[in-house]
Scaffold this active site. Structure first.
Site, short mmCIF file in Angstrom:
data_model
loop_
_atom_site.label_atom_id
_atom_site.label_comp_id
_atom_site.label_asym_id
_atom_site.label_seq_id
_atom_site.Cartn_x
_atom_site.Cartn_y
_atom_site.Cartn_z
CG ASP A 20 -0.15 -0.08 2.57
OD1 ASP A 20 1.03 -0.49 2.56
OD2 ASP A 20 -0.71 0.31 3.61
CG HIS B 206 6.84 -0.28 10.41
ND1 HIS B 206 6.88 -0.67 11.73
CD2 HIS B 206 6.49 1.03 10.43
CE1 HIS B 206 6.55 0.35 12.50
NE2 HIS B 206 6.33 1.40 11.73
C1 BDR Z 1 2.56 -0.57 8.62
O1 BDR Z 1 1.54 0.39 8.39
C2 BDR Z 1 1.90 1.22 7.32
O2 BDR Z 1 1.79 2.56 7.67
C3 BDR Z 1 3.32 0.95 6.98
O3 BDR Z 1 3.54 1.05 5.59
C4 BDR Z 1 3.54 -0.45 7.48
O4 BDR Z 1 3.22 -1.40 6.50
C5 BDR Z 1 3.16 -0.33 9.98
O5 BDR Z 1 2.19 -0.52 10.96
CA CA Z 2 2.89 -0.77 4.14
#
Ligand code: BDR
Ligand code: CA
Length: 393
Positions: A60, A316
């Site tokens: 995303d 992340h």
């Molecule tokens: C996840 O949420 C999104 O904002 C980031 O891309 C990551 O995949 C972290 O909680």
């Molecule tokens: Ca993400």
């Protein structure tokens, strides 16, 4: 058979003068050494090609998604089969546009993009979109022009199922957003969990608070019903949660020298990071990947400063891709994960280590186990990411 094929190889001109022959006793008399060398080299190339992990990234995009996609493109250990898109940081249509744009920005339009679901597995259209983290466009409010390329004429779920059938047991899906597309792939083909090689999920918060609220991590919160379906589907799953990714920080200059007691959301003392900031290293290098990321990541740093009181950003999604590149940088435990789908703890991931026999049947009893990451060699992950992003192809 392999040795018989050697005779089809042309002989090197410089080796024709005095070709060394393998002895007759090998059963394949008269094979010149140079042919053997070439054949072995070709064989090892083929083996290396065969060893590249076939990966689909479900994403995303998203600033940390952009970093993760670039790390994947720059990793010879991986063969990126395609990107599939989902809602999360942005709505799905924009996620698709961003995925196509990111590939275009680094000259990789050879990689297909398949658009995913616009609604949750239960058809909910009211979605949580994290524009305050990544910008209204998901990529730092840079107003990039629309990409020229189009997504393939196939849904994300259909693309995943097709690739799993083409390469049974060999495809890894790295899921960097809500898990709707994977849940749809399971609905589309109930044998998908057995055909897919591995699913590596950025999702959940194991024994720590979430990032949407104290209970839930964003990707699981985005579609908890889909997440529960995926965690219990029986596939080989590795979940990488906030307990791990909050240790992996890309530092910015003047990274706050604060301690855990001063900033309760921080899980470690930041003082070792004060000097030698990663962001500045990226800014000073001239790779197209670093240049692009430096353009978009300001808003991501601002969000972390406001929300966590740090001058750094959590990696992340890149950490999750690196779990596919070099699994030895993480350790994990194994158990059953169920997801809370309703109420104030919606999106909570609850891990059962299966060490206790409860007096009654629970929602975890008899469910397939998954792996959950518990430790990470954070400096090595950051180093590897920097290494990959600071050099061009
Ligand atoms: C996840 O949420 C999104 O904002 C980031 O891309 C990551 O995949 C972290 O909680
Ligand atoms: Ca993400």
């Amino acid at each position: 058979m392999f040795f018989r094929l050697l005779f089809l190889l042309p002989e090197f001109p410089w080796s024709t003068r005095d070709p060394i022959q393998y002895p007759d006793s090998w059963g394949y008399p008269g094979v010149p050494v140079s042919r053997v060398v070439v054949a072995l080299w070709l064989g090892s190339m083929a083996a290396a090609e065969g060893e590249r992990k076939k990966v689909i990234i479900d994403t995303d995009p998203g600033i940390d998604d952009a970093m993760a996609i670039f790390v994947a493109l720059r990793s010879p250990e991986l063969q990126l089969l395609g990107l599939t898109t989902t809602f999360g940081n942005v709505h799905t249509a924009l996620a698709t546009r961003n995925a196509l744009h990111l590939l275009e920005a680094v000259g990789r339009t050879d990689i297909p993009v398949a658009e995913g679901s616009h609604v949750t597995i239960k058809k909910a259209a009211k979605l949580r979109i994290a524009s305050f983290v990544h910008g209204a466009d998901g990529l730092g409010n840079q107003d990039f022009p629309p990409p020229a390329a189009k997504p393939v004429d196939q849904s994300a779920a259909a693309f995943m199922v097709e690739q799993a059938n083409l390469y049974p047991g060999q495809v890894t899906v790295v899921a960097l957003g809500p898990l709707t597309n994977l849940a749809l792939a399971i609905e589309l083909d109930p044998s998908f969990p057995k055909k897919i090689g591995q699913i590596i999920i950025l999702g959940g918060a194991y024994s720590i608070n979430g990032n949407v609220n104290p209970a839930a991590e964003a990707n699981i919160f985005g579609d908890p019903d889909a997440a529960d379906m995926v965690f219990t589907c029986g596939a080989d799953i590795l979940a990488v949660g906030l307990n791990v990714t909050h240790q992996v920080v890309l530092t910015g200059s003047a990274f706050c020298n604060v301690t855990i007691s001063e900033a309760p959301f921080l899980h470690f003392d930041t003082s070792p990071f004060v000097t030698d900031a990663d962001r500045e290293k990226l800014e000073q290098c001239d790779s197209k990947y670093a240049r692009y990321l430096c353009k978009i990541m300001g808003i991501y740093f601002d969000y972390h400063k406001d929300a966590y009181f740090i001058k750094g950003v959590y990696l992340h999604d890149p950490t999750t891709v690196i779990a596919a590149v070099n699994p030895s940088l993480l350790t994990c435990t194994e158990g059953v994960v169920r997801v809370q789908t309703v109420g104030i703890t919606k999106g909570l991931t609850i891990f059962d280590n299966t060490k206790k026999r409860y007096g009654e049947i629970t929602a975890w009893s008899g469910m397939p186990t998954v792996k959950v990451a518990v430790t990470v060699d954070a400096p090595a992950v950051v180093d590897l990411m920097m290494q990959r992003l600071m050099t061009d192809d």
